[in-house]
Design an enzyme around this catalytic site. Structure first.
Site, PDB file in Angstrom:
ATOM      1  N   ASP A 181       0.828  -1.216   0.000  1.00  0.00           N
ATOM      2  CA  ASP A 181       0.000   0.000   0.000  1.00  0.00           C
ATOM      3  C   ASP A 181       0.861   1.265   0.000  1.00  0.00           C
ATOM      4  O   ASP A 181       0.616   2.196   0.778  1.00  0.00           O
ATOM      5  CB  ASP A 181      -0.928   0.038   1.225  1.00  0.00           C
ATOM      6  CG  ASP A 181      -1.552  -1.304   1.547  1.00  0.00           C
ATOM      7  OD1 ASP A 181      -1.870  -2.051   0.602  1.00  0.00           O
ATOM      8  OD2 ASP A 181      -1.719  -1.603   2.747  1.00  0.00           O
ATOM      9  N   GLU A 215     -10.756  -1.032  -3.374  1.00  0.00           N
ATOM     10  CA  GLU A 215     -10.059  -0.346  -2.294  1.00  0.00           C
ATOM     11  C   GLU A 215      -8.898   0.486  -2.833  1.00  0.00           C
ATOM     12  O   GLU A 215      -8.700   0.604  -4.046  1.00  0.00           O
ATOM     13  CB  GLU A 215      -9.536  -1.378  -1.287  1.00  0.00           C
ATOM     14  CG  GLU A 215      -8.561  -2.391  -1.877  1.00  0.00           C
ATOM     15  CD  GLU A 215      -8.178  -3.496  -0.905  1.00  0.00           C
ATOM     16  OE1 GLU A 215      -8.867  -3.661   0.119  1.00  0.00           O
ATOM     17  OE2 GLU A 215      -7.191  -4.203  -1.163  1.00  0.00           O
TER      18      GLU A 215
END
Length: 310
Positions: free
Chosen positions: A27, A197
């Site tokens: 991420d 996401e």
């Protein structure tokens, strides 16, 4: 033939060596300030003590190092909200101060610092919410502040809401759903709990671009799509296929990153991949040049993955 085999062996060794020195951040996000690039992400390396968000710096996007202060952590458990699950940070500058929006305990919190290297701190409270929420991305546009994020309710779904100017809360009545999995590429395993996401938003010529990842991160088909809208609230026009994926880059689990620009204004996407064809974790960090032509975002022609190396 012998020379050819030797060259291939040496190239393979060099590639494996580069992977051994990878930051191993999932991420990831890259923030540039005064000529220095700052890399943050979800910690993956098991030999690094402590919980929170590590930071690495570079001046050329090729060679990265960990700052000596705080053992290389920009935010560490105990500096503010959260006891576990420190995921998906975003760093930005606002009113001459640096801020980090992040996930902990499956809630969103915002910390601040006088330096992009940290330490970032807050009062130990998350943003108020009636559901679990993760993956914050704060976007400034026309005097308003927007929080794009993922709400964990009937799947991982991306929402947007306007924020108060002090970043303390979202404004009541502004919450709106943006993205949920409806396209075949967004749910290749046909699961009940679908996943969209890792939102990132930017604006170009009055058109809004929302980059997002779909499928579970453990799925090799984890990939990145780019939706467009004429408004920061949507509605969003989604792609029929991703612009970053295993089929395009030949690495599994490509996704959940952020857009950034180098000092020359060239556009990049920083993201993570699976560790290998057989292992998901620890995930590896990479960047790739991307380009926007017309309204089409794509990998820059002839460009390949650039692995980040310490």
């Amino acid at each position: 033939m012998k020379n050819y085999i030797t060259v291939c062996f040496l190239l393979c060794c060099a590639w494996l060596s580069a992977q051994d020195k990878n930051p191993l951040l999932a991420d990831p996000t890259i923030f540039e300030n005064e000529g220095t690039y700052y890399l943050y992400g979800t910690k993956g390396a098991k030999d690094v003590d402590g919980e929170g968000f590590q930071v690495y710096t570079s001046t050329d996007l090729k060679n990265w190092k960990k700052p000596a202060a705080n053992n290389g952590f920009a935010f560490k458990k105990g500096d503010g909200y959260g006891t576990t699950g420190f995921w998906a940070p975003q760093v930005f500058k606002y009113n001459n101060k640096f801020y980090m929006a992040y996930t902990a305990n499956e809630q969103i919190a915002i910390a601040s610092s006088d330096s992009p290297a940290g330490p970032f701190k807050n009062d130990g409270k998350p943003l108020a919410a009636d559901v679990r929420q993760i993956d914050p991305f704060i976007f400034f546009d026309n005097g308003k502040i927007y929080l794009y994020h993922v709400r964990l309710e009937n799947g991982n779904r991306i929402f947007v809401a306007e924020m108060e100017n002090d970043l303390s809360a979202i404004k009541p009545g502004t919450l709106k759903e943006c993205i949920t999995a409806t396209k075949p590429w967004e749910d290749t395993e046909k699961v009940k709990w679908t996943v969209t996401e890792g939102p990132t938003v930017f604006k170009k010529d009055n058109l809004y671009y929302l980059l997002y990842s779909a499928n579970d991160f453990r799925n090799k088909d984890y990939a990145v799509g780019c939706a467009t809208s004429k408004s920061p609230h949507g509605p969003w026009e989604k792609p029929d296929s991703p612009f970053i994926s295993q089929s395009l880059l030949k690495y599994p689990g490509t996704g959940h990153g952020d857009v950034f620009y180098d000092k020359k204004g060239s556009m990049y996407y920083v993201f993570h991949t699976h560790f290998s064809e057989s292992e998901v974790a620890p995930r590896k960090t990479a960047i790739i040049p991307i380009t926007l032509k017309g309204k089409q975002l794509s990998i820059a022609k002839g460009k390949n993955i650039i692995w980040l190396v310490l």
